[in-house]
Design an enzyme around this catalytic site. Structure first.
Site, PDB file in Angstrom:
ATOM      1  N   SER A 452       0.851  -1.189   0.000  1.00 47.56           N
ATOM      2  CA  SER A 452       0.000   0.000   0.000  1.00 47.56           C
ATOM      3  C   SER A 452       0.884   1.236   0.000  1.00 47.56           C
ATOM      4  O   SER A 452       1.802   1.348   0.820  1.00 47.56           O
ATOM      5  CB  SER A 452      -0.894   0.013   1.249  1.00 47.56           C
ATOM      6  OG  SER A 452      -1.680  -1.151   1.309  1.00 47.56           O
ATOM      7  N   CYS A 646      -7.408  -1.456   6.938  1.00 46.95           N
ATOM      8  CA  CYS A 646      -6.217  -1.930   6.252  1.00 46.95           C
ATOM      9  C   CYS A 646      -5.392  -2.771   7.217  1.00 46.95           C
ATOM     10  O   CYS A 646      -5.158  -2.359   8.361  1.00 46.95           O
ATOM     11  CB  CYS A 646      -5.366  -0.773   5.724  1.00 46.95           C
ATOM     12  SG  CYS A 646      -3.898  -1.317   4.821  1.00 46.95           S
ATOM     13  N   ASP A 691      -8.402  -2.812   2.479  1.00 44.92           N
ATOM     14  CA  ASP A 691      -7.133  -3.077   1.798  1.00 44.92           C
ATOM     15  C   ASP A 691      -6.401  -4.037   2.730  1.00 44.92           C
ATOM     16  O   ASP A 691      -5.672  -3.627   3.621  1.00 44.92           O
ATOM     17  CB  ASP A 691      -6.364  -1.764   1.618  1.00 44.92           C
ATOM     18  CG  ASP A 691      -5.041  -1.955   0.876  1.00 44.92           C
ATOM     19  OD1 ASP A 691      -4.751  -3.100   0.478  1.00 44.92           O
ATOM     20  OD2 ASP A 691      -4.302  -0.974   0.720  1.00 44.92           O
ATOM     21  N   TRP A 693      -4.637  -8.132   3.640  1.00 42.90           N
ATOM     22  CA  TRP A 693      -3.822  -9.225   3.130  1.00 42.90           C
ATOM     23  C   TRP A 693      -3.839 -10.369   4.133  1.00 42.90           C
ATOM     24  O   TRP A 693      -4.135 -10.171   5.311  1.00 42.90           O
ATOM     25  CB  TRP A 693      -2.382  -8.768   2.889  1.00 42.90           C
ATOM     26  CG  TRP A 693      -1.740  -8.166   4.099  1.00 42.90           C
ATOM     27  CD1 TRP A 693      -1.114  -8.819   5.112  1.00 42.90           C
ATOM     28  CD2 TRP A 693      -1.676  -6.766   4.436  1.00 42.90           C
ATOM     29  NE1 TRP A 693      -0.654  -7.925   6.053  1.00 42.90           N
ATOM     30  CE2 TRP A 693      -0.978  -6.655   5.663  1.00 42.90           C
ATOM     31  CE3 TRP A 693      -2.123  -5.596   3.819  1.00 42.90           C
ATOM     32  CZ2 TRP A 693      -0.735  -5.430   6.278  1.00 42.90           C
ATOM     33  CZ3 TRP A 693      -1.878  -4.375   4.433  1.00 42.90           C
ATOM     34  CH2 TRP A 693      -1.191  -4.307   5.646  1.00 42.90           C
TER      35      TRP A 693
END
Length: 694
Positions: A452, A646, A691, A693
């Site tokens: 990011s 995020c 966002d 992961w």
């Protein structure tokens, strides 16, 4: 009648040429001498001079089975290749692997009954198709896709297909790509063979899910298509020819350059997943204050490249394998004497694509193109058993390849890479009988890693900031430490920039200056991937951000942008950040910067800090602070605030989503199910963005 002058004729000619190029999609133009000079350099998947008609391609090459893939990081492409290879070696299918973006799909209604199509489809982000599958996905899921034969009730009645999806259960839209495509194909009359397989990266079971799915699938396909299984024998897809007449010093030999422009020392865009920009690192620094952990801040200079980004986008870093791992791989495979020998790799199978430019060297392939530190597949271990140095090693490899629990205890739980596996099975002899073609086919191509962007394009359009924790994982009971490929490469770049002696006790070194020292200075190969993770267009709109650890990266960019907007007299709405780390004096990222942003934004910036390890026996996380500030969150949501998350998908993001639903339910006096529905609607409308992961 109007006169036509010379300029008119030139314009008309250019329009004609452009029209032909557009409507033929380039099929009238000759194939370039070096495909890496054009399609790879420019990132175009459609190769000049090649048909986009899949049936024509299959007829030309004598194929009766096509394995399409939709892949973002290369994993789906790897599974597609494995299925194609197995279909050929075990069942005599004439297989080919096909990138979804290379073909058109209007003529799928003409797909012959005696042929089969596989679809191996990864789900990207929040239920989205991968970049190379967007056109196919939009076509097949269209309200009424138009096929070549015109309108028919079941236009795909002749199409027999197999499908497998790659997903992550920590995302709300788990495996939605394969599910939606499967539903669309069946609605259009297509006949699916076997179950629609689903692999789960979130649970760490992708490989075993794939292996468990494919055996019953092959049984169903064998029965449906009248196939006969035979003993699988390794059949190379590529030929590897050593070229003693060439030297690694020859300027026609690729030593890690991704395409011909790079080989010739040219930087030419567009820059993308096939063609990186070698960017200078303008600045780098350590953000943590402890010795045993590292977090890097880097400023990457993209001026002069025409690379643009928007706040919230991702930057891709192209990594290089660590020297110690390259050396280990070369040594275990018995390639030490030949590591710098020039080789030419060509496809034996006409539809196969060599995953890197040649001629090249063994060392260059291993260092720059192979994911040699990645997870090892049980299927690949089975393949390598045939090339074991002795019968004992062969027996052990066979057991590892067939016994899932044994493989897990010995290999996957220890996070061993392929060279470590081979050395552990047979430490006394090199595996020199393994064909290099087998390694090219069985080991994934190394992929760029996405981070990011932690800066605002509004503030610094020509410098991209990244924030990255350097990965170093000690495995319980293991003697080795797993080192992140890309983050340790970045750490080495930072150390060189600051003239630091290399402190790593595990001997990690990198070819920092790149192929032929073309990265001299402090440079890193990059490209930008655009994201939907965006600030509202109206700066007066409230935003709530939740980002522990390096999850704060895009929010630094968001706050940096709003601070600059406030400086310029623009109206800025409430900006709320929930941030978490271990301790304020160890890993509070950008601690000094928040005060300067606060000076510009005043009351419109509020930061809630969760320090998880400061209070003995009590861990405080961002979701706890959300609960404490439930009224503020709900009030802002009623004012149409955007909500952003995020960070880690597996735990944090899911818990934040659950907490938000609970807050909405409690503050509005409704049941939890209603709160969850509100969050779901926020996701659908774009008011809730992630966002994350795994």
């Amino acid at each position: 009648m109007a006169q036509i002058d010379a300029l008119d004729i030139v314009v008309l000619a250019l329009l004609l040429v452009g029209s032909v190029a557009y409507f033929t999609k380039g099929t009238y133009w000759g194939v370039p001498k070096d495909p890496y000079a054009s399609s790879y350099a420019n990132g175009s998947a459609a190769k000049a001079g090649k048909t986009r008609n899949i049936l024509e391609k299959m007829d030309e090459s004598g194929k009766n089975c096509v394995v399409f893939y939709g892949s973002q990081t290369g994993t789906a492409e790897d599974y597609a290749s494995r299925l194609a290879k197995e279909g050929s070696s075990r069942f005599g299918l004439k297989t080919m692997v096909a990138d979804l973006e290379d073909y058109d799909y209007e003529n799928l209604d003409e797909f012959p009954e005696d042929k089969i199509a596989f679809f191996v489809l990864a789900t990207y982000g929040e239920g989205e198709p991968t970049d190379n599958a967007v056109e196919f996905y939009e076509f097949i899921n269209g309200e009424s896709p138009t096929f070549s034969k015109g309108e028919e009730e079941k236009p795909l009645g002749n199409l027999k297909y197999v499908t497998f999806g790659l997903g992550n259960n920590t995302y709300e839209h788990y495996n939605s790509m394969v599910r939606r495509v499967d539903a669309a194909l069946r609605k259009l009359g297509a006949d699916r063979i076997g179950a629609a397989g689903e692999g789960d990266d979130g649970a760490g079971t992708m490989e075993e899910d794939f292996l468990a799915w494919k055996e019953p699938m092959w049984e169903a396909l064998t029965e449906k298509m009248g196939l006969e299984e035979r003993e699988a024998v390794y059949e190379p897809v590529f030929s590897v020819e050593e070229k003693p007449e060439l030297s690694a010093d020859d300027d026609t030999v690729y030593l890690g350059e991704p395409n011909k422009n790079h080989l010739e020392g040219k930087q030419k865009g567009p820059y993308n997943a096939h063609n990186p920009y070698i960017a200078p690192i303008a600045e780098s620094k350590e953000l943590f204050t402890v010795k045993d952990r590292n977090c890097l801040h880097m400023e990457i200079d993209v001026s002069g490249s025409n690379i643009t980004y928007t706040t919230g986008d991702h930057v891709a870093i192209w990594p290089t394998n660590a020297g110690v791992e390259v050396d280990r791989f070369i040594r275990v495979l018995g390639l030490e004497e030949n590591r710098h020998r020039v080789i030419n790799v060509k496809p034996i199978e006409v539809t196969a694509k060599v995953p890197f430019p040649t001629p090249t060297t063994y060392d260059a392939v291993v260092r720059y193109h192979m994911e040699i530190c990645g997870p090892v597949s049980r299927q690949f271990v089975s393949t390598l058993a045939a090339f074991a140095p002795n019968e004992k090693a062969k027996a052990e490899m066979t057991k590892l390849g067939t016994d899932a629990d044994y493989f897990k205890s010995k290999i996957s739980s220890q996070y061993l890479n392929i060279a470590q596996v081979l050395h552990s099975v047979c430490p006394d002899q090199p595996w020199s009988a393994v064909p290099f073609s087998c390694l090219i086919e069985g080991i994934n191509k190394i992929q760029p890693r996405y981070y990011s962007i932690s800066s605002s394009s509004y503030v610094q359009p020509k410098k991209i900031s990244i924030t990255a924790v350097v990965e170093s994982i000690r495995i319980p009971g293991a003697t080795h430490i797993v080192k992140g490929v890309t983050t340790n490469y970045l750490l080495a770049l930072k150390q060189k920039q600051h003239g630091e002696p290399h402190p790593d006790p595990h001997g990690l070194t990198y070819a920092i200056t790149g192929p032929r020292n073309k990265y001299d200075g402090i440079h890193v190969p990059v490209h930008v991937r655009h994201s939907n993770f965006k600030l509202p267009s109206d700066s007066a709109k409230p935003i709530i951000m939740v980002g522990p650890g390096t999850g704060v990266a895009p929010f630094r960019g968001f706050v940096q942008e709003r601070a600059e907007q406030a400086k310029r007299g623009e109206k800025v709405g409430p900006t709320i950040l929930f941030y978490g780390c271990r301790r304020r004096d160890e890993d509070w990222l950008y601690k000094d910067e928040w005060d300067s942003f606060k000076a510009s934004l005043g009351e419109n910036l509020t930061i809630f800090n969760a320090f998880s390890r400061e209070s003995p026996g009590k861990k405080v996380y961002v979701q706890h602070l959300m609960k404490q500030n439930a009224k503020l969150i709900n009030d802002l949501l009623t004012k149409k605030s955007n909500f952003y998350v995020c960070g880690d998908a597996a735990h944090m993001a899911r818990e934040v989503s659950d907490m938000l639903a609970e807050i909405i339910a409690d503050e509005r006096g409704v049941d939890l199910k209603k709160g969850e529905e509100v969050v779901k609607n926020m996701r659908s409308s774009g008011a809730y963005q992630e966002d994350v992961w795994s």
